[in-house]
Write an enzyme that holds these catalytic residues in place. Sequence first.
Site, mmCIF file in Angstrom:
data_model
loop_
_atom_site.group_PDB
_atom_site.id
_atom_site.type_symbol
_atom_site.label_atom_id
_atom_site.label_comp_id
_atom_site.label_asym_id
_atom_site.label_seq_id
_atom_site.Cartn_x
_atom_site.Cartn_y
_atom_site.Cartn_z
ATOM 1 N N GLY A 1 0.827 -1.198 0.000
ATOM 2 C CA GLY A 1 0.000 0.000 0.000
ATOM 3 C C GLY A 1 0.860 1.245 0.000
ATOM 4 O O GLY A 1 0.382 2.359 -0.225
ATOM 5 N N VAL B 1 11.117 6.939 4.358
ATOM 6 C CA VAL B 1 10.382 7.823 5.280
ATOM 7 C C VAL B 1 9.056 7.219 5.727
ATOM 8 O O VAL B 1 8.427 7.710 6.652
ATOM 9 C CB VAL B 1 10.143 9.201 4.631
ATOM 10 C CG1 VAL B 1 9.148 9.096 3.495
ATOM 11 C CG2 VAL B 1 9.724 10.237 5.644
ATOM 12 N N GLU C 1 7.910 4.709 7.509
ATOM 13 C CA GLU C 1 7.629 4.395 8.912
ATOM 14 C C GLU C 1 7.771 5.630 9.801
ATOM 15 O O GLU C 1 7.007 5.842 10.744
ATOM 16 C CB GLU C 1 8.584 3.304 9.393
ATOM 17 C CG GLU C 1 8.381 1.981 8.692
ATOM 18 C CD GLU C 1 9.496 1.020 9.010
ATOM 19 O OE1 GLU C 1 9.207 -0.054 9.536
ATOM 20 O OE2 GLU C 1 10.665 1.337 8.744
#
Length: 768
Positions: free
Chosen positions: A480, A726, A728
């Site tokens: 996703g 970036v 997480e």
Amino acid sequence: MKVVGTRVNRVDGIDKVTGTTQYVDDLHLPRMLYAGVKRSDYAHAKIIRIDTKKAEALEGVKAVITGEHYKKKCGLYLEDKNFLAVDKVRYLGEAVAAVAAETEDIAKEAVKLIEIEYEELPAVFDAVKGMEPDAPLVHPDLGDYHYAKVFFPKAGTNISNHYKLRKGDVESGFEQADHIFEHEFKVPHVQHVPIENHSVIAKMDPDGTVTVWASCQSPFAVRRTLSVAFDLPLNKIRVISPAVGGGFGCKAGTTLEGIVIPLVMLTNGRPVKLTYSREDEFYNAFVRQGLHQTIKTGVMNSGKVVAVKNTLIWDGGAYNEYGVNIVKAGGYSSTGAYDIDNVWTDSYCVYTNHPVGGAYRGFGMSEIHFGIEQNMDMIALELGINPIEMRRINSLQAGSRNGMGQTIDQCGLLECIEKVVKHLDYDKSKNSENNDLVKGVGLACALKPPFMPNNAASSAIIKINEDGTAHLLVTAMDLGQGSDTVLTQIASEMLSIPVEKIKIKTGDTDYTPYEWQTVASRTTYSAGNAVIKACEDAKSQLLDLAQIKLGIIDRDLELEDEFIVSKIYPQKRIPICELAVGLSMEDGSGIHGPIIGRGVFIPDNLRNADPETGLGDNPVLFWTYGCHGMEIEVDKRTGIIRVVKAVAAYDVGKAINPQLLEGQIEGGIMQGLGTALWEELKLKDGKVLNASFTDYKIPTADDIPEMIIEIIENPEPKGAFGARGVGELAMIPAAPAVANALYDALAIRIMSMPLTAEKVLKAIKDKG
């Protein structure tokens, strides 16, 4: 650049919005059986007897297994688990036996017929108490377990890993300090709650080959773990991950796959399917580990932090095969985004009889930053320093040495802070037109590296087709986050082939090339570099053939708009498609054959840190920095917090696709707000009390605040086109920023997550 850096729409978008994408639970194979699982009623108990005779006799039941069928332990970093309990159970809901039957109803009925006699054992429900010398041992045989040698289990205890970080002289730092502060924070277990539940189908061919269809983030890691658990050679296990409907880390390891494989070994080629219910997800998928955090800080009058001592005690649950790495990650990032000379950190992973802890988006980071960033505000306010100025004083910058002693090459943190501050209205009155609503503003910073082995490798294959289209093969999984689109953009940029003419294929260990795992916000960096190298390989082959065809040396040729073109005589060109299967000569002969580019990537010169100090000169691939600011309204009558505005700024190196990047950050903000305000797995004596969306609340569309996203691009030297991860990090500063805003609003400090209305209202009343 024509493609990288542009807002290309998702390459998988149409399939997903039209329902064409097939997930594992959508698959129905001929003669398929259905699995049911008998689970433990106890959190910690010895298994005295299992009687499966009645279940085996039920019509429609084809196989029944217990832990006795495969007793070999397995695990990603620490081999401490069996897929079905052997000799004893370690958490309530642990799988003890399983059946395969003609229908799901028969499987459920058969499970009820399995009789198990237990002898209950003393249990551990508190990680801090679990470290005490006389605590019951969850894994008495810990000393015999196999593990990666960068972890440090303590035999004869419940400590599965003790990570240490020692920088400078922390006691001298405290002696030097003008002020010393000590604060404690607590973070509960939470669930990932992906839209798609875990699901698996497996079948065994007559030659012993096992094929597994699994909704997993890391097909090759799953293949390896299953190989160890069931003594199967790797060429006899094929793992296919057709699509993943959200993972956030809970699909990074193995869960239900190991239950189904022993069943298919008994079903004469008939496939077996098992899909978790939502309740199963809460009990039996990984949960985010709980944390008890103590921070002792030495500070000068100027606000400069000169010493910090951290104690991090993590509730790893019943099995810590993945959790040991989370504890390591939390330990070596424990200074946060700050430049501190003297550091002492002990980070412990502790076995308890709670559900199994595992990877969760930015694992370890949201947990430790909840304390670190509140701690910074608390100290600043005690010293009479603006919290923003406190961060300016202490922030890491290019040239700083971080907690691990690594010199930082690139760091846009101060730029991030200034971007956020620009959009926050610190001077606005705290009172709204409704006097019961009080406004507050808070800010928090964060950093995150990819947590991975030094040799975490990626690979990619690009195949040029006869019509000039291409297939890109990787095993980086799109959960996703948009990796299919980003990797396709990179290939498009490299080969000058339009995005819509490149089809990406992922997730089949027999046919797509090796990828360590899709975790750690490293896919764009690592898999992106592999794609670049694959395209460079294909490009080199194309230029070799074109120089023969055009009579121009290859250094004077380039790829442009699907052609190989002379840099000097642009009219001399040949379409890429004409060379896709090799160069055809005038005499009818051929040269070279199909164009297939191969690219591999492994981090360059990453080395283990010192095991006693945690220090190293190059222990981490890269660091990403960011900052969140939150504007909130608090209803004094109810304690309800409403986030009005969220501002986020990140130094991403290079935004390969700004549209997807903004989406990732927006998603991270909302997931962060969920854990900040509502999400907590309620546990009592090992039992999950809120195992449904009726009682476990997550954010909805109504909770989305105004969002402002600022992207800063200081290129990462070795990142794909300068990009760093970036995805997480985007959720990490959200919770402490809200907590700091709450203090700004009402001078209330809540030291445990989440900041529920009940806690806030109680704090308002306690304060009077």
